[in-house]
Design a protein around this motif. Structure first.
Motif, PDB file in Angstrom:
ATOM      1  N   THR A  52      -0.112   3.440   2.630  1.00 29.60           N
ATOM      2  CA  THR A  52      -1.195   4.299   2.167  1.00 29.60           C
ATOM      3  C   THR A  52      -2.512   3.722   2.669  1.00 29.60           C
ATOM      4  O   THR A  52      -2.920   2.633   2.252  1.00 29.60           O
ATOM      5  N   SER A  53      -3.191   4.455   3.550  1.00 30.39           N
ATOM      6  CA  SER A  53      -4.286   3.867   4.315  1.00 30.39           C
ATOM      7  C   SER A  53      -5.609   4.585   4.173  1.00 30.39           C
ATOM      8  O   SER A  53      -5.673   5.806   4.052  1.00 30.39           O
ATOM      9  N   VAL A  54      -6.683   3.786   4.235  1.00 31.80           N
ATOM     10  CA  VAL A  54      -8.008   4.274   4.578  1.00 31.80           C
ATOM     11  C   VAL A  54      -8.002   4.341   6.102  1.00 31.80           C
ATOM     12  O   VAL A  54      -7.696   3.347   6.758  1.00 31.80           O
ATOM     13  N   ALA A  55      -8.297   5.493   6.687  1.00 33.22           N
ATOM     14  CA  ALA A  55      -8.118   5.649   8.140  1.00 33.22           C
ATOM     15  C   ALA A  55      -9.181   6.543   8.745  1.00 33.22           C
ATOM     16  O   ALA A  55      -9.546   7.573   8.170  1.00 33.22           O
ATOM     17  N   PHE A  56      -9.683   6.127   9.922  1.00 34.21           N
ATOM     18  CA  PHE A  56     -10.671   6.917  10.662  1.00 34.21           C
ATOM     19  C   PHE A  56     -10.471   6.597  12.148  1.00 34.21           C
ATOM     20  O   PHE A  56     -11.275   5.935  12.769  1.00 34.21           O
ATOM     21  N   ASP A  57      -9.364   7.111  12.693  1.00 35.01           N
ATOM     22  CA  ASP A  57      -8.869   6.718  14.004  1.00 35.01           C
ATOM     23  C   ASP A  57      -9.183   7.761  15.066  1.00 35.01           C
ATOM     24  O   ASP A  57      -9.146   8.959  14.799  1.00 35.01           O
ATOM     25  N   THR A  58      -9.468   7.282  16.280  1.00 34.99           N
ATOM     26  CA  THR A  58      -9.777   8.197  17.391  1.00 34.99           C
ATOM     27  C   THR A  58      -8.546   8.915  17.918  1.00 34.99           C
ATOM     28  O   THR A  58      -8.663   9.992  18.506  1.00 34.99           O
ATOM     29  N   VAL A 113     -10.483  -4.045  -4.604  1.00 33.42           N
ATOM     30  CA  VAL A 113      -9.180  -3.437  -4.337  1.00 33.42           C
ATOM     31  C   VAL A 113      -8.325  -4.473  -3.617  1.00 33.42           C
ATOM     32  O   VAL A 113      -8.802  -5.554  -3.264  1.00 33.42           O
ATOM     33  N   ARG A 114      -7.063  -4.149  -3.402  1.00 30.44           N
ATOM     34  CA  ARG A 114      -6.178  -5.074  -2.698  1.00 30.44           C
ATOM     35  C   ARG A 114      -5.687  -4.459  -1.399  1.00 30.44           C
ATOM     36  O   ARG A 114      -5.454  -3.250  -1.330  1.00 30.44           O
ATOM     37  N   LEU A 115      -5.518  -5.288  -0.386  1.00 33.91           N
ATOM     38  CA  LEU A 115      -4.835  -4.822   0.814  1.00 33.91           C
ATOM     39  C   LEU A 115      -3.377  -4.572   0.453  1.00 33.91           C
ATOM     40  O   LEU A 115      -2.816  -5.212  -0.449  1.00 33.91           O
ATOM     41  N   GLY A 251      -8.038   1.283  10.676  1.00 29.21           N
ATOM     42  CA  GLY A 251      -7.521   1.655   9.368  1.00 29.21           C
ATOM     43  C   GLY A 251      -6.949   0.434   8.665  1.00 29.21           C
ATOM     44  O   GLY A 251      -6.678  -0.592   9.292  1.00 29.21           O
ATOM     45  N   PHE A 252      -6.803   0.538   7.339  1.00 29.41           N
ATOM     46  CA  PHE A 252      -6.181  -0.544   6.569  1.00 29.41           C
ATOM     47  C   PHE A 252      -5.580   0.040   5.302  1.00 29.41           C
ATOM     48  O   PHE A 252      -6.031   1.061   4.790  1.00 29.41           O
ATOM     49  N   THR A 253      -4.540  -0.602   4.792  1.00 32.59           N
ATOM     50  CA  THR A 253      -3.817  -0.069   3.631  1.00 32.59           C
ATOM     51  C   THR A 253      -4.367  -0.648   2.333  1.00 32.59           C
ATOM     52  O   THR A 253      -4.949  -1.738   2.307  1.00 32.59           O
ATOM     53  N   LEU A 254      -4.159   0.102   1.243  1.00 40.84           N
ATOM     54  CA  LEU A 254      -4.543  -0.355  -0.085  1.00 40.84           C
ATOM     55  C   LEU A 254      -3.319  -0.382  -0.988  1.00 40.84           C
ATOM     56  O   LEU A 254      -2.526   0.559  -1.018  1.00 40.84           O
ATOM     57  N   ALA A 255      -3.164  -1.467  -1.717  1.00 37.46           N
ATOM     58  CA  ALA A 255      -2.044  -1.615  -2.645  1.00 37.46           C
ATOM     59  C   ALA A 255      -2.159  -0.584  -3.765  1.00 37.46           C
ATOM     60  O   ALA A 255      -3.254  -0.334  -4.280  1.00 37.46           O
ATOM     61  N   ASP A 326      -2.040   5.309  -8.574  1.00 35.21           N
ATOM     62  CA  ASP A 326      -3.118   4.437  -9.041  1.00 35.21           C
ATOM     63  C   ASP A 326      -3.252   3.276  -8.066  1.00 35.21           C
ATOM     64  O   ASP A 326      -2.253   2.625  -7.725  1.00 35.21           O
ATOM     65  N   LEU A 327      -4.475   3.037  -7.617  1.00 30.55           N
ATOM     66  CA  LEU A 327      -4.736   1.864  -6.797  1.00 30.55           C
ATOM     67  C   LEU A 327      -4.740   0.615  -7.675  1.00 30.55           C
ATOM     68  O   LEU A 327      -5.005   0.684  -8.880  1.00 30.55           O
ATOM     69  N   SER A 328      -4.473  -0.532  -7.070  1.00 29.77           N
ATOM     70  CA  SER A 328      -4.767  -1.803  -7.722  1.00 29.77           C
ATOM     71  C   SER A 328      -6.276  -2.001  -7.602  1.00 29.77           C
ATOM     72  O   SER A 328      -6.805  -2.046  -6.494  1.00 29.77           O
TER      73      SER A 328
END
Length: 334
Positions: A52-58, A113-115, A251-255, A326-328
């Motif tokens: 599950t990621s925050v993402a803004f990719d070309t 938040v956590r990765l 992008g990077f994921t959130l726990a 729910d996010l951590s």
């Protein structure tokens, strides 16, 4: 005179640094969770392979299981007749709603938040990129919309995505309406940690997105000292974590728990340009073909950052929703 000039120069530099620290968001990374002045938190997470990621990719990718001469993966969504509808993979901001249950107003100081714990924790292009956080006051109550699926009709999108081959549980496309998100602060000026910040020997080494040392790290967003976000007793709030600019492999994921148990809120997202369902795409034609113009616009945030932050978040998203998620997270106030 020289000594006085040097002293004056140092003083000016220090004042400039202090000025920046007063006005800019600060992001730090830690192996330890925050424990002081926590007024809302949820510590659960799924320790699996989810990304599950925050993402803004070309890069553009068709979400489509059929044939295409262009990059494509997984599946599209489905219409009422069970026909697969192709679309273009969407940009995403992620966050969480929460309730302040304190007895007296307090000033919001930080959000942590956590990765994630998946296989694509930090993408290679993410290190050092500018990131921001948006804070909302939330009014109204969540009203569940089942998107037309129920115990007799499986979900039209959501994990495991392959609806013809694997049944998609009807809750997988549920989303909330009824809540109103009012922006009360947008804070920028921070960068995602560098490789050396994360403990690697240099910023030029190659780091696998699946490197175990990335997983579960605590990412703290400390608001500027000048920020005046007051949390009031019994009020609901939310935050969204954002990558400022589009970039290659960013992008990077959130726990998170997909089915979390935090009773005072839920996960949220800003998904593409906010159009639901996504505008259908033609996977037989290039992403930039006029036939895919609206589909491409639907997939991406507006280029103008101010226009982007006006798009209200919610729980609806493609391919997945955040309704039950729910996010951590940890909210610090003082």
């Amino acid at each position: 005179m020289l000594k006085a000039t040097v002293l004056l120069t140092i003083t000016i530099c220090l004042l400039a640094q202090n000025s920046r620290s007063q006005n800019n968001l600060l992001v730090t990374i830690s192996k330890e969770k925050p424990v002081k002045n926590i007024v809302a938190a949820y510590e659960g997470f799924d320790k699996g392979k989810g990304n599950t990621s925050v993402a803004f990719d070309t890069s553009n990718i068709f979400k489509w299981s059929g044939n295409s001469p262009y990059e494509h993966e997984s599946w599209g969504y489905y219409d009422i007749r069970g026909k697969e509808i192709p679309y273009i993979k969407r940009d995403r901001d992620l966050g969480q709603t929460f309730k302040f249950t304190g007895r007296e107003p307090k000033k919001l100081k930080s959000v942590t938040v956590r990765l994630g714990f998946g296989t694509n924790v930090v993408r290679p292009g993410m290190y050092g990129k500018n990131i921001s956080i948006q804070i909302f006051e939330v009014t109204g109550e969540p009203i569940l919309n089942n998107n037309g699926s129920n115990d007799k009709i499986e979900a039209f999108h959501g994990f495991p995505h392959n609806r013809p081959g694997d049944s998609i549980a009807s809750i997988r496309d549920d989303y909330y309406t009824g809540e109103v998100y009012k922006t009360i602060g947008v804070f920028s000026g921070a960068r995602f940690p560098s490789k050396t910040d994360l403990g690697f020997v240099s910023d030029t080494v190659t780091v696998s997105p699946d490197d175990p040392s990335l997983k579960g790290r605590f990412l703290r967003f400390e608001l500027p000292a000048a920020a005046k976000i007051e949390l009031k007793p019994g009020k609901k709030y939310a935050f969204l974590v954002m990558i400022d600019k589009m970039g290659a492999d960013v992008g990077f994921t959130l726990a998170n728990n997909y089915t979390g148990s935090y009773k005072d809120g839920h996960g949220i997202r800003r998904d593409g340009n906010g159009v639901f369902p996504p505008v259908p795409a033609d996977p037989g034609k290039n992403f930039t073909d006029p036939a895919n113009k609206k589909a491409l616009e639907a997939a991406h945030f507006p280029a103008n950052f101010q226009e982007r932050i006006k798009i209200s978040p919610g729980t609806n998203g493609y391919p997945d929703v955040c309704t039950w998620r729910d996010l951590s997270f940890f909210i610090e106030a003082e």
